[in-house]
Each structure stands twice: as structure tokens, then as C-alpha cells.
Design a protein around this motif. Structure first.
Motif, PDB file in Angstrom:
ATOM      1  N   GLU A  23      -6.118   1.605  -3.239  1.00 22.34           N
ATOM      2  CA  GLU A  23      -5.523   1.420  -1.917  1.00 22.34           C
ATOM      3  C   GLU A  23      -4.286   2.302  -1.825  1.00 22.34           C
ATOM      4  O   GLU A  23      -3.162   1.861  -1.912  1.00 22.34           O
ATOM      5  N   GLY A  24      -4.454   3.559  -1.676  1.00 21.50           N
ATOM      6  CA  GLY A  24      -3.336   4.490  -1.704  1.00 21.50           C
ATOM      7  C   GLY A  24      -2.449   4.419  -0.491  1.00 21.50           C
ATOM      8  O   GLY A  24      -1.304   4.774  -0.532  1.00 21.50           O
ATOM      9  N   GLY A  25      -2.900   3.951   0.602  1.00 24.27           N
ATOM     10  CA  GLY A  25      -2.075   3.909   1.802  1.00 24.27           C
ATOM     11  C   GLY A  25      -2.960   4.066   3.005  1.00 24.27           C
ATOM     12  O   GLY A  25      -4.167   3.891   2.959  1.00 24.27           O
ATOM     13  N   GLU A  26      -2.330   4.407   4.064  1.00 21.88           N
ATOM     14  CA  GLU A  26      -3.079   4.473   5.291  1.00 21.88           C
ATOM     15  C   GLU A  26      -3.489   5.892   5.610  1.00 21.88           C
ATOM     16  O   GLU A  26      -2.763   6.812   5.317  1.00 21.88           O
ATOM     17  N   VAL A  41       1.710   7.161  -6.467  1.00 19.24           N
ATOM     18  CA  VAL A  41       0.696   8.170  -6.790  1.00 19.24           C
ATOM     19  C   VAL A  41       1.182   9.571  -6.426  1.00 19.24           C
ATOM     20  O   VAL A  41       1.021  10.525  -7.193  1.00 19.24           O
ATOM     21  N   GLU A  42       1.821   9.700  -5.259  1.00 17.64           N
ATOM     22  CA  GLU A  42       2.261  11.016  -4.796  1.00 17.64           C
ATOM     23  C   GLU A  42       3.436  11.562  -5.602  1.00 17.64           C
ATOM     24  O   GLU A  42       3.528  12.771  -5.852  1.00 17.64           O
ATOM     25  N   GLU A  95      -3.207  -3.269  -8.267  1.00 19.03           N
ATOM     26  CA  GLU A  95      -2.877  -1.929  -7.796  1.00 19.03           C
ATOM     27  C   GLU A  95      -1.938  -1.196  -8.742  1.00 19.03           C
ATOM     28  O   GLU A  95      -1.868   0.042  -8.703  1.00 19.03           O
ATOM     29  N   ARG A 135       0.819  -1.206   0.000  1.00 23.72           N
ATOM     30  CA  ARG A 135       0.000   0.000   0.000  1.00 23.72           C
ATOM     31  C   ARG A 135       0.856   1.261   0.000  1.00 23.72           C
ATOM     32  O   ARG A 135       0.517   2.252  -0.652  1.00 23.72           O
ATOM     33  N   TYR A 136       1.973   1.213   0.695  1.00 28.59           N
ATOM     34  CA  TYR A 136       2.857   2.378   0.700  1.00 28.59           C
ATOM     35  C   TYR A 136       3.592   2.537  -0.624  1.00 28.59           C
ATOM     36  O   TYR A 136       3.879   3.668  -1.048  1.00 28.59           O
ATOM     37  N   LYS A 146       2.273   1.834  -3.513  1.00 26.82           N
ATOM     38  CA  LYS A 146       1.252   2.471  -4.345  1.00 26.82           C
ATOM     39  C   LYS A 146       1.064   3.940  -3.960  1.00 26.82           C
ATOM     40  O   LYS A 146       0.946   4.823  -4.835  1.00 26.82           O
ATOM     41  N   LYS A 147       1.063   4.211  -2.669  1.00 21.45           N
ATOM     42  CA  LYS A 147       0.871   5.580  -2.191  1.00 21.45           C
ATOM     43  C   LYS A 147       1.981   6.504  -2.716  1.00 21.45           C
ATOM     44  O   LYS A 147       1.713   7.601  -3.222  1.00 21.45           O
ATOM     45  N   GLY A 195      -5.116   8.720  -8.052  1.00 21.48           N
ATOM     46  CA  GLY A 195      -5.054   8.801  -6.598  1.00 21.48           C
ATOM     47  C   GLY A 195      -6.010   7.852  -5.909  1.00 21.48           C
ATOM     48  O   GLY A 195      -6.069   7.821  -4.687  1.00 21.48           O
TER      49      GLY A 195
END
Length: 337
Positions: free
Chosen positions: A334-337, A219-220, A248, A212-213, A215-216, A331
Motif C-alpha cells: 500500500e504505497g500511497g494513493e 519507500v521513496e 506495512e 499509506r503516506y 509507507k509511501k 515499492g
């Protein structure tokens, strides 16, 4: 100017590979005594001799000795391990602050070598080892900081640590893509990434937190070409680890092809990466099809959503030759937490 190449060859061949265990232990003991005396008597004196001794003599000698279990136990016994940790890796603050940058790099390499080759013998020194590596991660000096990533990643591969620390290191590596640090950061990621399924197991969430991180950050930081290349190269090198979470990443992989491979001024490295990504999308689709065929009769209309979308988009790109537009929902997911 005197050519001392013959001396380097003597160290690397005769001493590092030809000395007996007793001779190697004597060399190591003398170096440790010399190191202690240097900082007890003349801490402000140049550290060139210590750096050269580590670089040309101690590290090659120990690298060879630690490949031979019987010799390793004799050369680097419990007493030697204790002295190395106490005097070199975890000295008083006044002594450690006096270390020059080249000496710090050599000591990081020494610590990394010991963690790689004799993790069981260092179990009782885990606190000092992670403290040593972590303190260097917080430094501003680029060179020692990148070597500290290598050191800490080997530590996290060898020993369990709090999940927060593991995730912090992984995220920091994903965000570090400066050209001057590329090789060391890539090496650190190649050490840590295969250990993540063991160290950060999947919880109740559909995907593990490290997925997830990834992927986050994609995206960022996806607007930055160096970051984009950095993350995609990681996926290509460790494709099997990302297979179960391909949903993802596949849409973003397809959207990145136009950025990487189509511009006329695109360097060969980027074009090669674009081909690798396209090949990986196809490989994952074939792998999923094979798995489905093993589990039951294959229904060509029952493709996984991301594989169907990727195949259609790749087909359109190949047929029209037009650039692929960035995804509108980059964005999402499952972009992250």
C-alpha cells in the motif's frame, strides 16, 4: 559590560509568577499599546525591545497565568484576545512584512501558547490563526518555518481542518529531516501524529491515508539515511498508533537493521534505533499473540504473515551474523494513493 541577569530573574520570577491578575493585565495592555505605536510611528526602527519583551516578560507571564483558569480569564479577556489577533497575528500586509525574523518566532510562540491553553476562547479567530501559521510555513526562513510547524500542528490538534491541509502538513514533516530543524520537527510530529486517527479517520481502505503516506515516503526516501532514521524514530515513539498497520512496516524495519546497526562507523544513535526497531518487532509479535490467545486458542502455525517472516528473518540475522539485504519489493504494498 553590565550584567543584567538580575533583571531577567526579576521578570521570570517576580513578574511572571508573583504579579497579581490586575498587574499582569496592566503589563499586557501596555505591551500591546507599545507594539501598536512602534509600527504606527517608527516601523523601520529596530524591533529588539519588542522581541525581548515577548521573550523575557510576556510569554513567561502568560504561560503562568494560563495555568490558572480564573486568572487566565481576567488577564487574557476577550478584548485582549481580539487585540492580539488583530494587531500582532493578523495586521495589515505592510506591517506584517516589516516583522523581523526574531519577532516572527516570538509571535509564533505566543500564538501557539494561546491555542494550547485557551482553544475555546479562540474559536472565532480560527481563520486568522491558521492564516498566520500557514503564511509562515511558506516562508524560506528555516527558523520561523519550523516554529510555524509547531504552531500549525497545535492548531490541527485543537480544531478540525480540511483533510487536505492536515495531510499536507504531515507529509511535509515526514520529508523534513535537516539536522538544524530536527528537534522542532520532531516536536511538531509528536503533536500532530496522535491527532491523526481523529482528524483523518479510516475510510473504506484497509489502512488510513496517513499510514499509506508514511509507507509511501518510507519507500521513496528510504535510500536516504536521515529520512530512514526520521521515519523509524516516529514509529518507535508512537508504536501503538502503527500497530494495526504493522504488516506495512515490519519487513522494512527488519531490512533496515543492517543499515542502522551493523556498519562499523555507525553512530550510537543509529545502533540504539536498530535495537529499538528489533524490540518493537518482537513487542508487536507478542501483542498479536496475546490478542489471538484472548480471542481464541492460539495456533503457533497460524502466525500473522509479517510476524512469521520477521521472526524468521531476525533469527537468520542473529544466527549467521550477516547483513540483511534490502527487500526486492520495497515499492510494493500500500504505497500511497
Amino acid at each position: 559590560r553590565v550584567d543584567f541577569t538580575f533583571l531577567e530573574e526579576f521578570f521570570s520570577e517576580q513578574v511572571a509568577k508573583g504579579y497579581t491578575a490586575q498587574e499582569r493585565k496592566a503589563v499586557l495592555t501596555h505591551f500591546l499599546r507599545m507594539f501598536q505605536l512602534h509600527f504606527q510611528t517608527t516601523p523601520s526602527a529596530p524591533q529588539t525591545l519588542l522581541v525581548s519583551a515577548l521573550q523575557l516578560l510576556i510569554l513567561p507571564m502568560l504561560s503562568d497565568a494560563l495555568e490558572k483558569p480564573v486568572m487566565a480569564r481576567e488577564v487574557v479577556d476577550e478584548t485582549a484576545v481580539g487585540t492580539i489577533v488583530r494587531e500582532l497575528l493578523d495586521p495589515s500586509e505592510g506591517i506584517s512584512n516589516a516583522f523581523d525574523e526574531p519577532l516572527r518566532i516570538e509571535l509564533l510562540q505566543l500564538a501557539t501558547l494561546l491555542i494550547r491553553k485557551m482553544p475555546q476562547e479562540l474559536v472565532n479567530h480560527r481563520k486568522e490563526l491558521i492564516k498566520f501559521g500557514w503564511n509562515h510555513l511558506k516562508r524560506e526562513d528555516t527558523s520561523s518555518k519550523q516554529w510555524a510547524f509547531i504552531n500549525v500542528c497545535h492548531f490541527l490538534d485543537a480544531y478540525q481542518a480540511p483533510e487536505k491541509i492536515i495531510l499536507q502538513v504531515f507529509v511535509a514533516l515526514l520529508r523534513t529531516c535537516q539536522p538544524e530543524a530536527r528537534n522542532l520537527v520532531r516536536g511538531a510530529l509528536d503533536i500532530l501524529t496522535p491527532a491523526l486517527p481523529r482528524r483523518l479517520p479510516q475510510s473504506d481502505h484497509r489502512y488510513p491515508i496517513w499510514i499509506r503516506y508514511t509507507k509511501k515516503i518510507l519507500v521513496e526516501e528510504g535510500h536516504s539515511m536521515p529520512h530512514l532514521i526520521h521515519i523509524w524514530q516516529l514509529l518507535v515513539r508512537h508504536s501503538s498508533l502503527f500497530y494495526n498497520s504493522r504488516a506495512e512496516f515490519v519487513p522494512h524495519m527488519v531490512n533496515s537493521l543492517s543499515k542502522l546497526g551493523l556498519p562499523q562507523n555507525s553512530p550510537p544513535e543509529n545502533r540504539r534505533l536498530a535495537l529499538d526497531l528489533a524490540g518493537l518487532v518482537i513487542q508487536w509479535a507478542k501483542q498479536a499473540k496475546t490478542s489471538a490467545a484472548v480471542e481464541g486458542p492460539f495456533d503457533p502455525d497460524a502466525r500473522a504473515p509479517e510476524e512469521g517472516a520477521a521472526g524468521e528473518e531476525l533469527g537468520r540475522a542473529g544466527g549467521s551474523g550477516s547483513a540483511l539485504a534490502p527487500s526486492d519489493d520495497a515499492g510494493g504494498g500500500e504505497g500511497g494513493e
